[in-house]
Scaffold this active site. Structure first.
Site, PDB file in Angstrom:
ATOM      1  N   CYS A 130      45.438  40.574  43.850  1.00  0.00           N
ATOM      2  CA  CYS A 130      45.237  41.313  44.842  1.00  0.00           C
ATOM      3  C   CYS A 130      46.903  41.715  45.921  1.00  0.00           C
ATOM      4  O   CYS A 130      46.677  42.389  45.532  1.00  0.00           O
ATOM      5  CB  CYS A 130      44.085  40.620  46.615  1.00  0.00           C
ATOM      6  SG  CYS A 130      43.259  41.317  46.954  1.00  0.00           S
ATOM      7  N   HIS A 162      39.709  39.266  42.806  1.00  0.00           N
ATOM      8  CA  HIS A 162      40.448  37.173  43.301  1.00  0.00           C
ATOM      9  C   HIS A 162      39.886  36.279  41.841  1.00  0.00           C
ATOM     10  O   HIS A 162      38.672  36.450  42.272  1.00  0.00           O
ATOM     11  CB  HIS A 162      40.022  37.445  44.362  1.00  0.00           C
ATOM     12  CG  HIS A 162      40.223  38.055  45.048  1.00  0.00           C
ATOM     13  ND1 HIS A 162      42.037  37.285  45.989  1.00  0.00           N
ATOM     14  CD2 HIS A 162      40.510  38.670  46.593  1.00  0.00           C
ATOM     15  CE1 HIS A 162      42.057  37.939  46.707  1.00  0.00           C
ATOM     16  NE2 HIS A 162      41.548  38.580  46.791  1.00  0.00           N
ATOM     17  N   GLU A 202      40.855  33.518  41.208  1.00  0.00           N
ATOM     18  CA  GLU A 202      40.469  32.344  41.460  1.00  0.00           C
ATOM     19  C   GLU A 202      38.728  32.109  41.818  1.00  0.00           C
ATOM     20  O   GLU A 202      38.944  30.921  42.120  1.00  0.00           O
ATOM     21  CB  GLU A 202      42.042  32.157  42.446  1.00  0.00           C
ATOM     22  CG  GLU A 202      41.752  32.680  43.657  1.00  0.00           C
ATOM     23  CD  GLU A 202      41.812  33.922  44.002  1.00  0.00           C
ATOM     24  OE1 GLU A 202      42.159  34.722  42.851  1.00  0.00           O
ATOM     25  OE2 GLU A 202      41.807  34.322  45.111  1.00  0.00           O
TER      26      GLU A 202
END
Ligand SMILES: [Mn+2]
Length: 242
Positions: free
Chosen positions: A113, A206, A208
């Site tokens: 990001c 993202h 994660e």
């Protein structure tokens, strides 16, 4: 050998309290991919930053607030500048320095990001100050698809599933050594790979936050940790030779 992965701190940007802070999704993703995460405190002292990298095997540039226009468009018109929010120039300087130094030393870098944006600025690119249609408040919602370049290493690792989108800035002019390997359907840049570095990848989404929704996305972190563990082996040989 488990690699030590340096995570940059989000502090000073999204929190009223300035300190070393990083959302646990990043450290958990690294740990679950075989790495040992460590969060770096904010500093722009070059000697300290060099020592961080001397002792770490990989660099993860985490998400967060906007990069100051000072580092990519010092003469940006006030109207555009007003769209840039929550700037922390210490964090900007720190991450730009770490990214350039890591690249020179062959240390694997993963940018997420804000991290892909820092990577682009560090290597000479620019940013779009505001892309509101990519800014969804929930980072685990699959918001848009990606169009991949066929030779993308990131695509080879994680496949072609749709991704989340919690960014309000994006890449504009791409740095000369970075290759765009994924775009959103509206043309916004969503992934880059350095053309000569062994491992220097950036993603605008993202990963994660998608480990449960899209399990194969973990391979982004396992590929990063595998590249970093090769450096961990070299580092241990170096220290045992002293
Ligand atoms: Mn997006």
């Amino acid at each position: 050998m488990k690699p030590l992965i340096a995570l940059t701190s989000e502090a000073g940007t999204l929190s009223a309290k300035r300190g070393a802070f990083c959302q646990s999704a990043y450290s958990e993703a690294i740990a679950s991919a075989g790495g040992i995460p460590v969060i770096l405190p904010l500093t722009r002292e070059p000697a300290t930053l060099r020592q961080f990298l001397h002792r770490c095997d990989g660099l993860l540039l985490t998400g967060g607030a906007d990069v100051s226009h000072k580092f990519y468009a010092p003469r940006m018109p006030a109207r555009e500048r007003a769209l840039i929010r929550d700037v922390d120039e210490v964090r900007d300087e720190m991450e730009i320095f770490l990214t350039r130094t890591a690249l020179r030393r062959g240390i694997p870098v993963l940018g997420i990001c804000r991290g892909i944006q820092v990577m682009n600025v560090a290597f000479g690119g620019t940013l779009l100050p505001d892309v509101p249609r990519h800014s969804h408040p929930q980072p685990d919602i699959l918001l848009h698809k990606l169009r991949w370049e066929s030779a993308s290493k990131i695509r080879a690792a994680i496949g072609e599933s749709p991704v989340n989108s919690s960014h309000h800035q994006a890449l504009a002019k791409v740095a000369p050594r970075l290759r765009v390997t994924a775009w959103a359907e509206d043309g916004i840049i969503e992934a880059v790979e350095h053309s000569t570095a062994q491992f220097c990848w950036g993603v605008q989404f993202h990963p994660e936050r998608l480990l449960k929704v899209t399990p194969q996305i973990r391979r982004l972190f396992t590929a990063f940790c595998a590249a970093s563990s090769r450096r961990a082996v070299l580092r241990s040989q170096r220290s045992s030779a002293v």
